[in-house]
Design an enzyme around this catalytic site. Sequence first.
Site, PDB file in Angstrom:
ATOM      1  N   GLU A  96      14.577  26.614  53.333  1.00 19.78           N
ATOM      2  CA  GLU A  96      15.070  27.334  53.298  1.00 19.78           C
ATOM      3  C   GLU A  96      15.871  27.378  54.974  1.00 19.78           C
ATOM      4  O   GLU A  96      15.621  27.592  55.281  1.00 19.78           O
ATOM      5  CB  GLU A  96      14.919  28.741  53.390  1.00 19.78           C
ATOM      6  CG  GLU A  96      15.006  28.947  51.647  1.00 19.78           C
ATOM      7  CD  GLU A  96      16.358  28.860  51.496  1.00 19.78           C
ATOM      8  OE1 GLU A  96      17.494  28.731  51.857  1.00 19.78           O
ATOM      9  OE2 GLU A  96      16.344  28.429  49.760  1.00 19.78           O
TER      10      GLU A  96
HETATM   11  C1  LIG Z   1       9.883  22.376  46.856  1.00 21.15           C
HETATM   12  C2  LIG Z   1      11.031  22.516  47.847  1.00 21.15           C
HETATM   13  C3  LIG Z   1      12.043  23.051  47.512  1.00 21.15           C
HETATM   14  C4  LIG Z   1      13.116  22.919  47.984  1.00 21.15           C
HETATM   15  N1  LIG Z   1      14.406  24.088  47.290  1.00 21.15           N
HETATM   16  C5  LIG Z   1      15.600  23.117  47.814  1.00 21.15           C
HETATM   17  C6  LIG Z   1      16.160  23.393  46.930  1.00 21.15           C
HETATM   18  O1  LIG Z   1      16.423  24.894  45.722  1.00 21.15           O
HETATM   19  N2  LIG Z   1      17.514  23.583  47.532  1.00 21.15           N
HETATM   20  C7  LIG Z   1      18.116  22.589  48.265  1.00 21.15           C
HETATM   21  O2  LIG Z   1      19.783  22.158  48.438  1.00 21.15           O
HETATM   22  N3  LIG Z   1      17.503  22.531  48.935  1.00 21.15           N
HETATM   23  C8  LIG Z   1      15.572  22.446  48.517  1.00 21.15           C
HETATM   24  N4  LIG Z   1      14.936  22.113  48.974  1.00 21.15           N
HETATM   25  C9  LIG Z   1      14.907  21.190  50.566  1.00 21.15           C
HETATM   26  C10 LIG Z   1      14.341  21.680  51.950  1.00 21.15           C
HETATM   27  O3  LIG Z   1      15.050  23.450  52.379  1.00 21.15           O
HETATM   28  C11 LIG Z   1      14.252  21.001  52.748  1.00 21.15           C
HETATM   29  O4  LIG Z   1      13.168  19.679  52.928  1.00 21.15           O
HETATM   30  C12 LIG Z   1      14.409  21.159  54.589  1.00 21.15           C
HETATM   31  O5  LIG Z   1      15.922  22.058  54.714  1.00 21.15           O
HETATM   32  C13 LIG Z   1      13.882  20.443  56.121  1.00 21.15           C
HETATM   33  O6  LIG Z   1      14.756  18.838  55.333  1.00 21.15           O
HETATM   34  P1  LIG Z   1      14.248  17.596  55.308  1.00 21.15           P
HETATM   35  O7  LIG Z   1      13.049  17.766  53.573  1.00 21.15           O
HETATM   36  O8  LIG Z   1      15.495  16.608  54.521  1.00 21.15           O
HETATM   37  O9  LIG Z   1      13.714  17.295  56.790  1.00 21.15           O
HETATM   38  P2  LIG Z   1      14.880  16.691  58.160  1.00 21.15           P
HETATM   39  O10 LIG Z   1      16.041  17.442  58.245  1.00 21.15           O
HETATM   40  O11 LIG Z   1      14.566  15.018  58.041  1.00 21.15           O
HETATM   41  O12 LIG Z   1      13.743  17.075  59.040  1.00 21.15           O
HETATM   42  C14 LIG Z   1      12.560  16.467  59.682  1.00 21.15           C
HETATM   43  C15 LIG Z   1      11.556  16.985  60.682  1.00 21.15           C
HETATM   44  O13 LIG Z   1      13.012  17.933  61.914  1.00 21.15           O
HETATM   45  C16 LIG Z   1      13.046  18.667  61.783  1.00 21.15           C
HETATM   46  N5  LIG Z   1      14.139  18.446  63.126  1.00 21.15           N
HETATM   47  C17 LIG Z   1      15.204  18.419  62.332  1.00 21.15           C
HETATM   48  N6  LIG Z   1      17.122  18.311  63.354  1.00 21.15           N
HETATM   49  C18 LIG Z   1      16.060  18.794  64.581  1.00 21.15           C
HETATM   50  C19 LIG Z   1      16.698  19.037  65.123  1.00 21.15           C
HETATM   51  N7  LIG Z   1      18.315  19.197  66.139  1.00 21.15           N
HETATM   52  N8  LIG Z   1      16.185  20.108  66.456  1.00 21.15           N
HETATM   53  C20 LIG Z   1      14.878  20.579  66.110  1.00 21.15           C
HETATM   54  N9  LIG Z   1      13.913  19.442  65.440  1.00 21.15           N
HETATM   55  C21 LIG Z   1      14.957  19.180  63.689  1.00 21.15           C
HETATM   56  C22 LIG Z   1      12.859  19.299  61.231  1.00 21.15           C
HETATM   57  O14 LIG Z   1      13.036  20.973  61.650  1.00 21.15           O
HETATM   58  C23 LIG Z   1      11.594  18.725  60.514  1.00 21.15           C
HETATM   59  O15 LIG Z   1      10.680  19.299  60.397  1.00 21.15           O
HETATM   60  C24 LIG Z   1      13.268  21.847  49.324  1.00 21.15           C
HETATM   61  C25 LIG Z   1      12.392  21.797  49.716  1.00 21.15           C
HETATM   62  C26 LIG Z   1      11.228  21.388  49.161  1.00 21.15           C
HETATM   63  C27 LIG Z   1       9.475  20.707  49.729  1.00 21.15           C
END
Ligand SMILES: Cc1cc2nc3c(=O)[nH]c(=O)nc-3n(C[C@H](O)[C@H](O)[C@H](O)COP(=O)(O)OP(=O)(O)OC[C@H]3O[C@@H](n4cnc5c(N)ncnc54)[C@H](O)[C@@H]3O)c2cc1C
Length: 612
Positions: free
Chosen positions: A444
Amino acid sequence: MPTYKAPLRDIKFVMTELLEAGPQLASLPFYQDNDTADLDLITQVMEEAARFVETEVQPLNQVGDREGCVRDEHGEVKTPTGFKAAYKKFCDAGWPALDADPQYGGQGMPHLVSMTLNEMLNSASVAWGMYPGLSHGAYSALHAVGSEELKNLYLPKIVSGQWSGTMCLTEPHAGTDLGIIRTKASDNGDGTYNITGTKIFISAGEHDLTENIVHLVLARLDGSPEGTKGISLFLVPKFIPNADGSVGERNAVVCGSLEHKMGIHGNATAVLNFDQAKGWLVGEINKGMNHMFIMMNAARLGTGLQGLGLGEVSYQNALAYAKDRLQMRHEPRVLPSENADPILVHPDVRRMLLTGKAYNEAGRALAMWLALSLDVEHHHPDEAKRKEAGDLVALLTPVAKAFMTDNGFQTAVLSQQVFGGHGYIQEWGMEQFVRDARIGQIYEGTNGIQSLDLLGRKVLMDGGKKLQKLAGTLQEFAESHEDDEHIGDYVNQLGKAAQQLGSLTMVIGQKAMSGSEGADEVNAAAVDYLRFFGHVVYGYLWARMAKIAQEKIDAGQDRDGFYLSKVQTAKFYFAKLFPETKALAATIKAGNESLAVDDKAVFGWEQGLVTA
Ligand SMILES: Cc1cc2nc3c(=O)[nH]c(=O)nc-3n(C[C@H](O)[C@H](O)[C@H](O)COP(=O)(O)OP(=O)(O)OC[C@H]3O[C@@H](n4cnc5c(N)ncnc54)[C@H](O)[C@@H]3O)c2cc1C
């Protein structure tokens, strides 16, 4: 085997004594017209919800964790034993319809009630609760911006629980940065669109609980601009409904695989492949991000409640264990006839338990305050009141999401710690709470991203207006109680911290305007800023709860020690947890300077920003 009892006494305290919800709900004609504003009725519904959750959902939690979800070769997914039967009972009893619009078969109950049900579901089984939780988010977005045709066809089925919902944002290369998604939509010219792309990590993306699944999908329409301004929202059903609402032809969306993950095993986290799947536009073209935010905001509060629910259940189990487990002697002895005393006597064990209790009870107060504010925002006849409530919800949603999940995780870990080595062993269930709580900090929008939303968007971009309004309420409360013999010390600390929040905001705001490095200054401060903010809000709520409780004690109305417990937990909160604000103020002020290290020297990163 862990147990759970819904904290109905505390819920009632927050609802009637802290929030005085009765008169507030009575001023909202929507609830009056639907006969759902009556606090006696609300209490009965909460008691029934507690019974359902304790007996039907909580026993599924460990089974769900052990079995997980299983996908077959056709991409169909089976949920763990008992999930489907409990879901049917949930729907038969009308729980999915609780706060939904009566026009679509809902019961029109206040958000205050559904928020409470959600907390209980999350204590009982987060993984199970996510299925109806996501459906509710899809309901909210569709209800707010869907066409009449889509609403009439889909909402009654979602409200009854017959069909479930998902939110499909994330792609393999695009999580936080949704502006770079690649899923495409092309216009068929007949009111439908073809959707093609891959979405990953989709919670409740495929399962056997419902006859149909309604995916709300972000995609870029052919010819739309790059970035977030070119994203639209589409409804893509697993089965395309016939005009009479019966389930029709299978759509071209298939679950390609399920993720193997750290926790919430009972909830299917799916990779979904859309291959020219038929979809319908929801809302306006290129306004998909705004529309999805309706669902995301609901889901963010829902995620905060996951932190609270897991904090509550892990605390309850740790407390029971601490009364039972005999280790080491204590002077004076509690059990002179035994060779050791219950570990609850040891101050460090009390610290762990009181930390959880203090975070849980303040978190519940915050969640219910926001729920009531949502009721006012949606239904108050006076526009100014609606706006004021909406501003508060907007400001505090990232705080509720991040602060409550961080504290929920911390509470789960501390509660596990109370069990010593037994907390690490599966059968006690404590390690599952820790694993299940971890995801709340990540999805989220990670808690880092919530902090940026709070500081960047909700505070700085707003010129501090929403913050000033809240700080004004806090200052007024602090000033009017500064001589109070019981809470004077608390409000003194609170008043100073509220003032400091204003000055820290100004410092960061000034740095933010200092050229190209300004954005990094905001980024560097945001997480500590949100935590500081969270303590100020919890401090306000604890001071108010302590005041109410002390009045009851003084009036001789504390028959069961409930109010004394409030007063003493407030004392602990201000002595042991609130002072974290002092360290946070220092780290906020330290800014980005110590983070701007030489990438090559410190991280061995040749291509990075070389600052030395
Ligand atoms: C079990 C599970 C259920 C999920 N359910 C859903 C769902 O129902 N629908 C859906 O669409 N998604 C879902 N997700 C996805 C989830 O919302 C994303 O994993 C999350 O938003 C982070 O995206 P990412 O994993 O690509 O991390 P990334 O975007 O790659 O981020 C990696 C790290 O970098 C940091 N970061 C990135 N940009 C910045 C910035 N500008 N400044 C500071 N820090 C930054 C982040 O905070 C994080 O710590 C789910 C994920 C999991 C693991």
